[in-house]
Write a protein that holds these residues in place. Structure first.
Motif, PDB file in Angstrom:
ATOM      1  N   MET A 112     -17.360 -20.948  -2.288  1.00 19.89           N
ATOM      2  CA  MET A 112     -16.208 -20.072  -2.134  1.00 19.89           C
ATOM      3  C   MET A 112     -16.142 -19.648  -0.665  1.00 19.89           C
ATOM      4  N   GLN A 113     -15.204 -20.230   0.076  1.00 20.92           N
ATOM      5  CA  GLN A 113     -15.158 -19.996   1.513  1.00 20.92           C
ATOM      6  C   GLN A 113     -14.382 -18.730   1.876  1.00 20.92           C
ATOM      7  N   ASP A 114     -13.384 -18.348   1.065  1.00 22.49           N
ATOM      8  CA  ASP A 114     -12.658 -17.113   1.356  1.00 22.49           C
ATOM      9  C   ASP A 114     -12.233 -16.469   0.054  1.00 22.49           C
ATOM     10  N   GLY A 115     -11.431 -15.392   0.162  1.00 23.25           N
ATOM     11  CA  GLY A 115     -11.030 -14.657  -1.016  1.00 23.25           C
ATOM     12  C   GLY A 115      -9.611 -14.968  -1.430  1.00 23.25           C
ATOM     13  N   VAL A 116      -8.813 -13.910  -1.648  1.00 24.93           N
ATOM     14  CA  VAL A 116      -7.426 -14.070  -2.095  1.00 24.93           C
ATOM     15  C   VAL A 116      -6.513 -13.210  -1.236  1.00 24.93           C
ATOM     16  N   ALA A 117      -5.255 -13.611  -1.172  1.00 27.73           N
ATOM     17  CA  ALA A 117      -4.313 -12.922  -0.297  1.00 27.73           C
ATOM     18  C   ALA A 117      -3.965 -11.528  -0.805  1.00 27.73           C
ATOM     19  N   GLU A 118      -3.957 -11.331  -2.112  1.00 24.90           N
ATOM     20  CA  GLU A 118      -3.492 -10.067  -2.675  1.00 24.90           C
ATOM     21  C   GLU A 118      -4.352  -8.881  -2.256  1.00 24.90           C
ATOM     22  N   ASN A 119      -5.629  -9.112  -2.013  1.00 26.16           N
ATOM     23  CA  ASN A 119      -6.476  -7.996  -1.580  1.00 26.16           C
ATOM     24  C   ASN A 119      -6.908  -8.122  -0.119  1.00 26.16           C
ATOM     25  N   GLY A 120      -6.269  -9.044   0.608  1.00 32.41           N
ATOM     26  CA  GLY A 120      -6.529  -9.158   2.035  1.00 32.41           C
ATOM     27  C   GLY A 120      -7.826  -9.834   2.393  1.00 32.41           C
ATOM     28  N   THR A 121      -8.385 -10.649   1.489  1.00 33.54           N
ATOM     29  CA  THR A 121      -9.657 -11.309   1.789  1.00 33.54           C
ATOM     30  C   THR A 121      -9.525 -12.816   2.003  1.00 33.54           C
ATOM     31  N   ALA A 122      -8.353 -13.404   1.721  1.00 34.38           N
ATOM     32  CA  ALA A 122      -8.143 -14.814   2.082  1.00 34.38           C
ATOM     33  C   ALA A 122      -8.233 -14.933   3.607  1.00 34.38           C
ATOM     34  N   LEU A 147      -0.301  -8.570   8.059  1.00 29.45           N
ATOM     35  CA  LEU A 147       0.588  -7.529   8.540  1.00 29.45           C
ATOM     36  C   LEU A 147       0.426  -6.267   7.688  1.00 29.45           C
ATOM     37  N   ASP A 148       0.856  -5.140   8.234  1.00 31.03           N
ATOM     38  CA  ASP A 148       0.954  -3.950   7.406  1.00 31.03           C
ATOM     39  C   ASP A 148       2.354  -3.906   6.795  1.00 31.03           C
ATOM     40  N   ARG A 149       2.638  -2.866   6.018  1.00 27.74           N
ATOM     41  CA  ARG A 149       3.923  -2.817   5.305  1.00 27.74           C
ATOM     42  C   ARG A 149       5.110  -2.655   6.255  1.00 27.74           C
ATOM     43  N   THR A 192       5.689 -10.930  -4.877  1.00 26.93           N
ATOM     44  CA  THR A 192       6.699 -10.111  -4.214  1.00 26.93           C
ATOM     45  C   THR A 192       6.118  -8.836  -3.623  1.00 26.93           C
ATOM     46  N   GLU A 193       5.230  -8.186  -4.381  1.00 23.77           N
ATOM     47  CA  GLU A 193       4.743  -6.870  -3.966  1.00 23.77           C
ATOM     48  C   GLU A 193       3.461  -6.914  -3.155  1.00 23.77           C
ATOM     49  N   LEU A 194       2.584  -7.873  -3.455  1.00 19.97           N
ATOM     50  CA  LEU A 194       1.247  -7.826  -2.880  1.00 19.97           C
ATOM     51  C   LEU A 194       0.955  -8.945  -1.890  1.00 19.97           C
ATOM     52  N   THR A 195       1.872  -9.886  -1.732  1.00 22.15           N
ATOM     53  CA  THR A 195       1.619 -11.011  -0.825  1.00 22.15           C
ATOM     54  C   THR A 195       2.667 -11.121   0.277  1.00 22.15           C
ATOM     55  N   LEU A 196       3.927 -11.282  -0.104  1.00 19.95           N
ATOM     56  CA  LEU A 196       4.965 -11.542   0.889  1.00 19.95           C
ATOM     57  C   LEU A 196       5.026 -10.497   2.013  1.00 19.95           C
ATOM     58  N   PRO A 197       4.922  -9.192   1.708  1.00 19.75           N
ATOM     59  CA  PRO A 197       5.031  -8.227   2.803  1.00 19.75           C
ATOM     60  C   PRO A 197       3.916  -8.330   3.838  1.00 19.75           C
ATOM     61  N   PHE A 198       2.784  -8.880   3.446  1.00 19.18           N
ATOM     62  CA  PHE A 198       1.616  -8.867   4.319  1.00 19.18           C
ATOM     63  C   PHE A 198       1.387 -10.193   5.042  1.00 19.18           C
ATOM     64  N   LEU A 199       2.209 -11.185   4.711  1.00 17.92           N
ATOM     65  CA  LEU A 199       2.121 -12.469   5.404  1.00 17.92           C
ATOM     66  C   LEU A 199       3.179 -12.607   6.491  1.00 17.92           C
ATOM     67  N   GLY A 200       4.350 -12.019   6.290  1.00 20.46           N
ATOM     68  CA  GLY A 200       5.447 -12.210   7.224  1.00 20.46           C
ATOM     69  C   GLY A 200       6.275 -13.415   6.830  1.00 20.46           C
TER      70      GLY A 200
END
Length: 535
Positions: free
Chosen positions: A285-295, A302-304, A399-407
């Protein structure tokens, strides 16, 4: 074994849709003829009645023991993503439970503000009982106050280097443990016994067979996140004949250790490989997931407000160390199966595969973000792209936990299945169950339409980046011949003389009406020419 002929079927042969080609004859567990007039006297006849006959699905990334344990425990996976529904179910389950701990999982982050449920909410329905419930992606635990107290997790407890404790303004834990922080419960969380793990494996297998999955790669065979190592259970089931599917086990790479564990993996491969189970892969497991900011990302989250933060995610294994470990595992004949979700995590995996033997059939799973520079590297290195298609759709989590923080720009290149296909990457497919449903037909619908079946027409459910949709044949090939290839089953995943007769009968031919692909149902599942599930 009986001789069987499948009649009146449309056929997908693992690579292409052949339509009505006649009949398919199975003798002694293998396909011996395909075409008109191949029936032999005394053969059992299966009338497919215009449905589709195709190779058994191979799930290239799945956790059937975890899925089975959840199905046998407090299972939230089939409930709507709704906090009230979850709490009502947990309360009712706890009320009928004799033991103290409530364990299970399957909750969706999107059901809670910011993706974060609270211990206080659990306390309201279970009282002073310890609770630990994994979320759907198994990268976080929702725990009660009693569980936190038993583990000694307080405001003074530091975050581990590979995880995070959710806290309030005063630093007190609020009830969610991310990534490596889940291991803070290891000393108090009950671990399933040998018989429980065996029962969970059989329940997971039963569910997979009912969905047409005849072979799979278990993506974590090792002790992880409170789970007992399921390797002995697979060896036991293979020896007893209880294992019906053909399975490759991906032995867990402990990221807290280094090269000293390689010898142990070699021993496990020798000790557990038998019958239908081969412990011949290693999971990193090289990284985490985008929803909690660990990917792990090339550029920061980005922030909100759309401003860059200091967070670029986590590389669980140092990239230089990863290259050394992969080279040694490759030399010893192991396949390496990497969790790479962010674009930096994917790049670090591909860097590690430089110079390895393509005959090992290494693969990178998830691939939510792949940098455009890295897309052609899959074909160039002979590394398979292991896709989990169900995630490539609009939902609350996206929509809520990924898109806003990727740009916007980065969000437009998520799950680039079509780009990988166009660049001649070998596609294989899996579900990551219990993260998402193990139903291949649901996943195939999303791979082809970039929507969840039944969603079109509802608000917010337009196709997600439809330019990355796969052709129908390519999607089916990924889940059959592609995934069979990654499991080194060159005589499976196809319908042709000489192939293993692992087969699925569907109630319709989805190629005739692709818009309704997700509505198709499995009528029967066959392993070695014998029926193992009949709807």
């Amino acid at each position: 074994m009986r001789t069987t002929v499948f009649r009146h079927a449309a056929v997908f042969d693992g690579f292409r849709h052949r339509g009505r080609v006649g009949e398919v004859l199975v003798e002694d567990g293998r396909i011996t003829a395909v075409g008109p007039d191949v029936t032999v006297p005394g053969a059992r006849v299966v009338d497919v009645d215009g449905g589709l006959l195709l190779p058994g699905f191979t799930d290239a990334h799945v956790h059937p023991v975890q899925g089975g344990l959840e199905r046998l425990g407090c299972d939230l996976s089939d409930l709507p993503a709704d906090a009230t529904a979850y709490l009502e179910h947990v309360g009712a389950y706890a009320a009928g439970l004799v033991r103290d701990w409530v364990q299970g999982g399957g909750w969706a982050m999107a059901a809670f503000p910011g993706g974060l449920p609270t211990a206080a909410a659990l306390d309201g329905v279970v009282g002073d009982r310890p609770v630990a419930l994994a979320n759907r992606d198994h990268h976080g635990l929702w725990v009660s106050s009693r569980a936190l107290a038993l583990a000694g997790i307080t405001a003074a407890t530091p975050d581990p280097v590979d995880g995070r404790i959710e806290r309030d303004a005063d630093g007190a834990p609020t009830g969610v443990l991310h990534e490596g922080a889940m291991r803070l419960l290891d000393d108090v969380l009950p671990v399933a016994g040998e018989d429980d793990v065996h029962a969970a494996l059989l329940e997971g297998q039963r569910h997979l067979l009912a969905l047409g999955v005849t072979s799979w790669q278990d993506a974590i065979v090792g002790a992880y996140s409170g789970m007992q190592d399921c390797g002995p259970a697979y060896a036991r089931a293979a020896a007893s004949g209880d294992l019906v599917g053909t399975v490759v086990g991906a032995l867990w790479w402990d990221r807290d250790r280094g090269a000293e564990q390689v010898a142990e993996l070699v021993d496990k491969r020798a000790d557990w490989t038998r019958g239908r189970f081969r412990a011949t892969s290693v999971k990193v497991m090289q990284d985490g997931v985008a929803e909690n900011g660990t990917a792990a990302l090339v550029e920061p989250y980005l922030d909100r407000c759309g401003h860059a933060t200091a967070n670029t995610g986590i590389s669980f294994v140092d990239p230089a160390e990863l290259r050394r470990h992969v080279a040694e595992l490759d030399r010893l004949g192991f396949q390496v199966h990497v969790h790479g979700l962010g674009d930096r995590g994917v790049r670090e995996a591909l860097d590690a595969f430089e110079g390895t033997d393509p005959r090992r059939r290494h693969h990178v799973a998830h691939l939510q973000l792949v940098h455009p520079d890295d897309v052609p590297r899959f074909a160039a290195l002979g590394v398979a792209a292991n896709i989990q298609a169900l995630w490539a759709c609009h939902d609350e989590q996206m929509t809520e936990l990924t898109l806003p923080f990727l740009g916007r720009d980065r969000a437009q290149r998520q799950y680039p299945f079509r780009d990988l296909y166009a660049a001649s990457a070998r596609l294989v497919a899996g579900s990551d169950w219990p993260v998402s449903t193990p139903d291949p037909l649901a996943a195939l619908h999303t791979a082809v339409h970039r929507t969840t079946h039944g969603d079109p027409g509802r608000a917010g459910t337009d196709p997600f980046l439809p330019g990355q949709a796969l052709p129908v044949e390519a999607a089916f090939a990924a889940y059959t011949s592609g995934s069979a290839w990654v499991n080194h089953r060159d005589d499976a995943g196809r319908i042709a003389p000489g192939a293993v007769a692992d087969l699925v009968v569907l109630d319709r031919d989805p190629f005739a009406a692709p818009d309704e692909l997700g509505a198709a149902q499995v009528r029967s599942t066959w392993v070695d020419g014998e029926c193992v599930h009949d709807a």
